[in-house]
Design a protein around this motif. Structure first.
Motif, mmCIF file in Angstrom:
data_model
loop_
_atom_site.group_PDB
_atom_site.id
_atom_site.type_symbol
_atom_site.label_atom_id
_atom_site.label_comp_id
_atom_site.label_asym_id
_atom_site.label_seq_id
_atom_site.Cartn_x
_atom_site.Cartn_y
_atom_site.Cartn_z
ATOM 1 N N PRO A 88 0.661 -1.194 0.028
ATOM 2 C CA PRO A 88 -0.070 -0.078 0.070
ATOM 3 C C PRO A 88 0.813 1.293 0.035
ATOM 4 O O PRO A 88 0.398 2.162 -0.643
ATOM 5 C CB PRO A 88 -1.129 -0.148 1.269
ATOM 6 C CG PRO A 88 -0.316 -1.308 1.959
ATOM 7 C CD PRO A 88 0.580 -2.238 1.119
ATOM 8 N N ALA A 89 2.101 1.236 0.444
ATOM 9 C CA ALA A 89 2.956 2.572 0.567
ATOM 10 C C ALA A 89 3.329 2.636 -0.632
ATOM 11 O O ALA A 89 3.433 3.941 -1.224
ATOM 12 C CB ALA A 89 4.002 2.128 1.702
ATOM 13 N N VAL A 90 3.911 1.713 -1.347
ATOM 14 C CA VAL A 90 4.146 1.937 -2.868
ATOM 15 C C VAL A 90 3.087 2.201 -3.773
ATOM 16 O O VAL A 90 3.470 3.351 -4.569
ATOM 17 C CB VAL A 90 4.971 0.453 -3.342
ATOM 18 C CG1 VAL A 90 5.292 0.810 -4.764
ATOM 19 C CG2 VAL A 90 6.346 0.251 -2.513
ATOM 20 N N ILE A 91 2.142 1.786 -3.619
ATOM 21 C CA ILE A 91 0.784 2.210 -4.464
ATOM 22 C C ILE A 91 0.532 3.762 -4.191
ATOM 23 O O ILE A 91 0.426 4.571 -5.155
ATOM 24 C CB ILE A 91 -0.475 1.427 -4.191
ATOM 25 C CG1 ILE A 91 -0.059 0.069 -4.668
ATOM 26 C CG2 ILE A 91 -1.895 1.926 -4.603
ATOM 27 C CD1 ILE A 91 -1.298 -1.125 -4.147
ATOM 28 N N GLU A 92 0.749 4.175 -2.850
ATOM 29 C CA GLU A 92 0.423 5.551 -2.854
ATOM 30 C C GLU A 92 1.475 6.380 -3.383
ATOM 31 O O GLU A 92 1.293 7.342 -3.630
ATOM 32 C CB GLU A 92 0.455 5.784 -1.053
ATOM 33 C CG GLU A 92 -0.903 5.538 -0.495
ATOM 34 C CD GLU A 92 -1.979 6.494 -1.140
ATOM 35 O OE1 GLU A 92 -1.904 7.683 -1.182
ATOM 36 O OE2 GLU A 92 -3.079 5.730 -1.463
ATOM 37 N N LEU A 93 2.775 5.976 -3.192
ATOM 38 C CA LEU A 93 3.881 6.616 -3.815
ATOM 39 C C LEU A 93 3.815 6.983 -5.322
ATOM 40 O O LEU A 93 4.173 7.845 -5.874
ATOM 41 C CB LEU A 93 5.398 5.929 -3.338
ATOM 42 C CG LEU A 93 6.705 6.342 -3.954
ATOM 43 C CD1 LEU A 93 6.779 7.840 -3.628
ATOM 44 C CD2 LEU A 93 7.559 5.504 -3.839
ATOM 45 N N VAL A 94 3.432 5.791 -5.907
ATOM 46 C CA VAL A 94 3.369 5.835 -7.507
ATOM 47 C C VAL A 94 2.402 6.891 -7.859
ATOM 48 O O VAL A 94 2.588 7.329 -9.063
ATOM 49 C CB VAL A 94 2.809 4.298 -7.871
ATOM 50 C CG1 VAL A 94 2.466 4.265 -9.331
ATOM 51 C CG2 VAL A 94 4.183 3.351 -7.571
ATOM 52 N N LYS A 95 1.375 6.982 -7.010
ATOM 53 C CA LYS A 95 0.301 8.237 -7.433
ATOM 54 C C LYS A 95 0.803 9.616 -7.564
ATOM 55 O O LYS A 95 0.315 10.544 -8.195
ATOM 56 C CB LYS A 95 -0.675 8.151 -6.249
ATOM 57 C CG LYS A 95 -1.802 6.941 -6.252
ATOM 58 C CD LYS A 95 -2.744 7.179 -5.226
ATOM 59 C CE LYS A 95 -3.562 5.811 -5.016
ATOM 60 N NZ LYS A 95 -4.385 5.891 -4.203
ATOM 61 N N GLU A 96 2.295 9.904 -7.242
ATOM 62 C CA GLU A 96 2.801 10.894 -7.124
ATOM 63 C C GLU A 96 3.386 11.293 -8.697
ATOM 64 O O GLU A 96 4.149 12.420 -8.980
ATOM 65 C CB GLU A 96 3.769 11.039 -6.196
ATOM 66 C CG GLU A 96 3.069 11.223 -4.757
ATOM 67 C CD GLU A 96 4.525 10.999 -3.636
ATOM 68 O OE1 GLU A 96 5.541 11.446 -3.943
ATOM 69 O OE2 GLU A 96 4.182 10.766 -2.464
ATOM 70 N N TYR A 97 3.667 10.121 -9.371
ATOM 71 C CA TYR A 97 4.004 10.140 -10.580
ATOM 72 C C TYR A 97 3.171 9.934 -11.990
ATOM 73 O O TYR A 97 2.241 9.586 -11.781
ATOM 74 C CB TYR A 97 5.196 8.998 -10.853
ATOM 75 C CG TYR A 97 6.151 9.113 -9.722
ATOM 76 C CD1 TYR A 97 7.495 9.747 -10.207
ATOM 77 C CD2 TYR A 97 6.223 8.640 -8.666
ATOM 78 C CE1 TYR A 97 8.577 9.707 -9.228
ATOM 79 C CE2 TYR A 97 7.164 8.639 -7.586
ATOM 80 C CZ TYR A 97 8.515 9.271 -7.981
ATOM 81 O OH TYR A 97 9.275 9.482 -7.132
ATOM 82 N N ARG A 98 3.620 10.598 -12.980
ATOM 83 C CA ARG A 98 2.742 10.794 -14.256
ATOM 84 C C ARG A 98 3.060 9.365 -14.950
ATOM 85 O O ARG A 98 3.423 9.244 -16.007
ATOM 86 C CB ARG A 98 3.029 11.750 -14.905
ATOM 87 C CG ARG A 98 2.013 11.949 -16.161
ATOM 88 C CD ARG A 98 2.174 13.309 -16.708
ATOM 89 N NE ARG A 98 1.669 13.416 -18.147
ATOM 90 C CZ ARG A 98 0.727 13.151 -18.467
ATOM 91 N NH1 ARG A 98 -0.263 12.509 -17.929
ATOM 92 N NH2 ARG A 98 0.039 13.324 -19.857
#
Length: 147
Positions: A88-98
């Protein structure tokens, strides 16, 4: 060429062992990886280590205009109570990128990353993550570590 690869493999094994001995599991894992170039394996890392490695790899993914990346996060089977922390932490992080990220592809313990289709227009979803990150840093500075 085979001799050079063997020497390099031995050098990485020694660096991995030294990093592990000094308590740096994330660095040890980087040196000890035999995964394809389009995969990163975050098994066994602490969440913060996993996020640091993912940030660096996503930056390279974008900079090099790669076609796909598989982030192996695991299912959480070895986490306390079997509840995944890294995924879940990586999924949230990935949302910051296009970029486009598809959880559970190619299997349940992975996240498949690819560029957004060119016809998708502008994606402003990263703004939420950007401001959330700033808020968390500000909150941590004033009140202590973010829970």
């Amino acid at each position: 060429m085979a001799r050079q690869n063997a020497v390099k493999r031995q050098e990485y094994a020694e660096k991995s062992k030294a990093a592990y001995s000094s308590g740096n599991g994330a660095k040890a894992k980087v040196y000890n990886s035999s995964k394809p170039p389009n995969e990163i394996d975050l098994h066994g890392l602490k969440v913060r280590e996993a996020l640091d490695i993912t940030r660096e790899r996503l930056a390279r993914f974008i900079r090099n205009k790669e076609t796909n990346l598989i982030i192996i996060v695991g299912r959480g089977n070895n986490s306390v109570n079997g509840i995944a922390k890294i995924k879940p932490a990586v999924i949230e992080l990935v949302k910051e990128y296009r970029i486009k990220a598809t959880p559970n592809k190619p299997n349940q313990g992975c996240i498949f990353v690819e560029p957004l289709p060119s016809n998708q227009g502008f994606d402003f979803s990263w703004i939420d993550g950007f401001f959330r990150g700033i808020f968390q840093k500000l909150f941590s500075t004033i009140f202590g570590p973010w829970q």
